[in-house]
Design a protein around this motif. Sequence first.
Motif, short mmCIF file in Angstrom:
data_model
loop_
_atom_site.label_atom_id
_atom_site.label_comp_id
_atom_site.label_asym_id
_atom_site.label_seq_id
_atom_site.Cartn_x
_atom_site.Cartn_y
_atom_site.Cartn_z
N UNK A 639 0.77 -1.34 -0.10
CA UNK A 639 -0.08 0.19 -0.07
C UNK A 639 0.70 1.13 0.02
N UNK A 640 0.36 2.43 -0.35
CA UNK A 640 0.97 3.68 -0.08
C UNK A 640 1.27 3.92 1.30
N UNK A 641 2.31 4.36 1.75
CA UNK A 641 2.55 4.86 3.23
C UNK A 641 1.39 6.02 3.53
N UNK A 642 1.00 5.71 4.81
CA UNK A 642 -0.20 6.84 5.39
C UNK A 642 0.31 7.35 6.73
N UNK A 643 -0.13 8.49 7.04
CA UNK A 643 -0.04 9.16 8.06
C UNK A 643 -1.33 9.35 8.87
N UNK A 644 -2.25 8.42 8.32
CA UNK A 644 -3.69 8.49 9.09
C UNK A 644 -3.39 7.64 10.46
N UNK A 645 -4.09 8.12 11.61
CA UNK A 645 -3.91 7.81 12.91
C UNK A 645 -5.27 7.20 13.42
N UNK A 646 -5.42 6.13 14.06
CA UNK A 646 -6.43 5.63 14.90
C UNK A 646 -5.90 5.49 16.23
N UNK A 675 -10.18 -2.82 14.62
CA UNK A 675 -10.30 -2.46 13.32
C UNK A 675 -9.80 -3.82 12.41
N UNK A 676 -10.71 -4.05 11.49
CA UNK A 676 -10.53 -5.34 10.66
C UNK A 676 -9.51 -5.13 9.88
N UNK A 677 -9.54 -3.93 8.89
CA UNK A 677 -8.33 -3.80 8.08
C UNK A 677 -7.90 -2.40 8.04
N UNK A 678 -6.76 -2.28 8.16
CA UNK A 678 -6.18 -0.88 8.73
C UNK A 678 -4.81 -0.47 7.82
N UNK A 679 -4.91 0.65 6.98
CA UNK A 679 -3.60 1.46 6.67
C UNK A 679 -3.31 2.31 7.37
N UNK A 680 -3.95 2.50 8.33
CA UNK A 680 -3.67 3.75 9.58
C UNK A 680 -2.68 3.24 10.52
N UNK A 681 -2.01 4.22 11.09
CA UNK A 681 -1.25 3.76 12.48
C UNK A 681 -2.18 3.64 13.54
N UNK A 682 -2.18 2.82 14.48
CA UNK A 682 -3.05 2.48 15.57
C UNK A 682 -2.37 2.83 16.92
N UNK A 683 -2.89 3.68 17.49
CA UNK A 683 -2.20 3.92 18.95
C UNK A 683 -3.26 4.00 20.15
N UNK A 711 0.27 -0.05 8.88
CA UNK A 711 0.98 1.01 9.58
C UNK A 711 1.63 0.59 10.91
N UNK A 712 1.95 1.47 11.68
CA UNK A 712 2.47 1.11 12.93
C UNK A 712 1.68 0.77 14.31
N UNK A 713 1.75 0.21 15.11
CA UNK A 713 1.05 -0.12 16.33
C UNK A 713 1.67 0.28 17.63
N UNK A 714 0.77 1.17 18.19
CA UNK A 714 1.60 1.72 19.56
C UNK A 714 0.69 1.67 20.68
N UNK A 715 1.10 1.01 21.76
CA UNK A 715 0.44 1.29 23.03
C UNK A 715 -0.89 0.55 23.26
N UNK A 716 -1.22 -0.65 22.58
CA UNK A 716 -2.34 -1.08 22.19
C UNK A 716 -2.32 -2.50 23.03
N UNK A 717 -3.42 -2.73 23.60
CA UNK A 717 -3.77 -4.02 24.50
C UNK A 717 -4.93 -4.77 24.18
N UNK A 718 -4.84 -6.10 24.05
CA UNK A 718 -6.01 -7.03 23.96
C UNK A 718 -5.90 -7.89 25.30
#
Length: 966
Positions: A639-646, A675-683, A711-718
């Motif tokens: 994919x194209x890199x993205x700066x979108x953030x969730x 999120x099912x499918x994410x091109x966004x960074x997840x924080x 994208x990247x994934x930061x400080x997430x917990x399941x």
Amino acid sequence: MKKYFAFAAIACAALVSCQKETAKVDEIPSAPVREGYVELTLSATCDAQTKAVLDGNTVVWAVGDEVAVYAGDATAPEKFTVSAVDFDAVKFTGSVPAGASSFIAVYPFKQARGREGNVVDMILPDWQAIPAGGNVCPGALSSVAYFADASSKPQFKNTFSLVEISFSQPEGITTAGAYCDCSDDEYYLGEMKVTVSTSGADPEIVTGLGGFDSTIAPEGGFTAGKSYYIVVPPTPEVKNFGIYANTDSKIARREKSGTFALARNKGISLGDALKDVEWKYSWIINGEQLRDFLAEASTYTADDDVTLGADIDMSGITVVPAASWAGRFSGNGYTIKNWAAPNALFATNSGVVEKVAIDNTCSINWTESVPDQTGIAFVVSKANTGTIRDCQVAGKIKVSTAEAGRIYCAGVVGESTTGLVEGCKFTGSIDVTLSGTSASCSAIAGVAGRVGNKAMTDVSIVKNCTNEGAITFLFSGPSGNMKKFGVGGVVGQTPSVENAPEDHGTIEGCVNKGNISWEYTNGGSGSYPALGGVAGIIEGKIKDCDNYGAIEYKGSKSKAATDPSIGGVAGYVTKGASGCHNYGTITLNAAFAGGTAMAQSGGNTSCAAFGGVFGCAGDFATGELISGTKDKGTLFAPPVPTEVLVENCSNEAALSLTPVMISSGGPKFLIGGVVGASTANIKDCDNTKDISIVSQPRWIVAGGIAGLCTGNMTSCTNSGVFAVDADKDNHPSGVVQQHYIGGLVGYIWKGAVIDDCHNAEAVSLVNIFTTPGTLSYLGGLIGSYSGGITMSNCSNSGSVTYDAQNPICLGGVAGAFNGVMTGTSNSGAVDNKSSYTASGKEAEVGGLVGYANAEFNGCSNSGSVSSASPDGATGGFVGGFGEANKTWSDCTSDAPVSGPNAGSIFGWFRKDTEYTITLGADGAPFTVSANATVNGAAPTAANIVGNIKSGKTDNVNLVIAGTKVE
């Protein structure tokens, strides 16, 4: 900024020159001087700035007038009496405390109420009479003089100005008033109280209405040809001064345009306030008036205000909605009842519509075909470019038709483009049944159907709105006839049909508490359903939105709905999300498949995407993200890199998802707790509840936070149990299953960074279809990867279990990992219960990673590792190792290992090619503890690797059970 003046006021008669009167001081009896007081006479000028002057006529002072004098810092006045009036001066005498050296004089005495510093408080009487002789004039309003000392001779200055109006046709006028724009700020002039007749007889008492505008209303009504005077505060600059007059429900206005001054003691005349003006509704108190107003509402301008003054009963009244509205319409807290509405009050709105209440006795029943781009709602049906605010709708909408173009159906507004919908609430019901065809890009929602416009970055388009109403959508037309719909509790969708490189606006502060049901009975291609508790599709941002409602999608099991995006808060959001939470259940009871690239709004995943909070997040407009053939191929295209953030989003509801794949449909299901499918960074995102997935597609890509993340994934917990059942007994004929399952993310894209992420509960994958045995991936944090990634400061403490007759890469942290892993640990049990084996497809099971091609720094495993497979690789740290020379330093293996080709550190080198793993570095040893038994035996240098094959280890700094291996 609005500035408000609230003055009690009078209007005076046309003024005539009062006779100048002189008198000797000794003609006025002197009051006794009190103890501690001294008698004092003050002098002030009294030219045209004193008392009232209008059109050049002056009023002078009279002997005996009473003046209030504030001495020194006193807050209560002393009463002084005018003792003499010269040509240009007035003298007044009274007593003040001895030693007082400064004074404030207020005329007349009875209007002085007190002071604070140099500010004096005055009140005007309700009316003033004109005595015979005319030496006291009602225009002699409050005036003030400031004395620095007793010898000063300041000038009295009046504090108000006068506006003269007259009416040639006063019949039916109930109130009149004034308004103006002053110095670029809008000034409302306060409350009018009285007027005075021109004849010198008793004055006409006028009741003040108060509020925003100056308002006068004589008890006996207005008299034709008579002049009325309104008292207003002086201003240095006035723009567009106006007079308005009301009948029972309509209003007329007359303005004096241009820039001019309202000086003290001066007046302006507007002449006939009703000459050449157009009467318009301003106050509506019954259904007939509302009907008549709507018939002419499109002629109103931005300057027009219309307000409901009572509850409106529409029983038996037929209304034609207004074609447009540009002014301000306020429901004013009143309710419209018993309305069988053909559609909304206004077709379009460029003004303000606020505080409209529609109760549950109102309804819209649409049974005809729906023309293309039709909005259906109660307040505004289509093209809101203004503001819709604080409206509450409890009515029922029912649409039942065979043919429909693009339909925008919602409780409050059908379509809002560049406008704002704020503070609105829907508590009614929406039931849409389409039995024939529909056009692409339709929308159904509780508050606003289709919203937004291109290039509205960071612009709020729907804000602080709530849906509590039930929404039901049934499409029973022929297979393949349902085109793309966006369905949500608050918002349906934004307008684009293809990709969305631009931000169409922001949805914020919205809540859904209503249940949403969508049924597509026949299924078929081209459907692209987007469904969310708050919104279906948002080509823009969504923030601080919550869903509490139950979401259900049901349909055919033999024909798939293609490329669905279904989430607890939103089906799809392209430009980012923050502060969103799902508390509602999601039920999937239908067949799904992938779709044609670029067909979905904002792009296309070519797969079915389901999420606890969002189905899809980020921009998928680069084309088909996932590709492949039945048996092999590239799973993910770059994919194209993205700066979108969730960020700061969570799923707080237990989810049981059972989507179905059919053999004629696409095989990819992306499922995530957030999120099912994410091109966004997840924080800073969390899943807190158990998730159960029962499905049988070729690919399930699923994780406690995200199914797919590029994208990247930061400080997430399941922190919920994550269980996947591949439902092998119901798989489509001939479809081979390959799944990517992780407690955090199923599949992570190359180059991604995962930091400070954790899984705390059990993760499992069971019941995969067996033949021909395609490899799957299961990990406590991630399933697998597309290329080199970086992971740091992460942990898994939940058990990781596999039980299916298919090959597996299974690890406490990752099923497979390529890149650099730092400061990451596993403490959960890793258990392969499968006995499956086949040459070249053996299970690889590791305490940290099943299959690795990676550097490890500061990582550890303390969870037990076991494999029931008769062949394969089993390692306390890594199961199988790939084709690279790597260093593992400052790491610890601290758990029992049991299974084939078992090693306390790793099971085997995957291929018969020589690569070297360097264990430990100077000052950073790789430690194997005494707990790291291998098939019951104590750890030794001989059993750190289960099957060396052609690779080798380089023990630079290896410590086994406290002993360094040289």
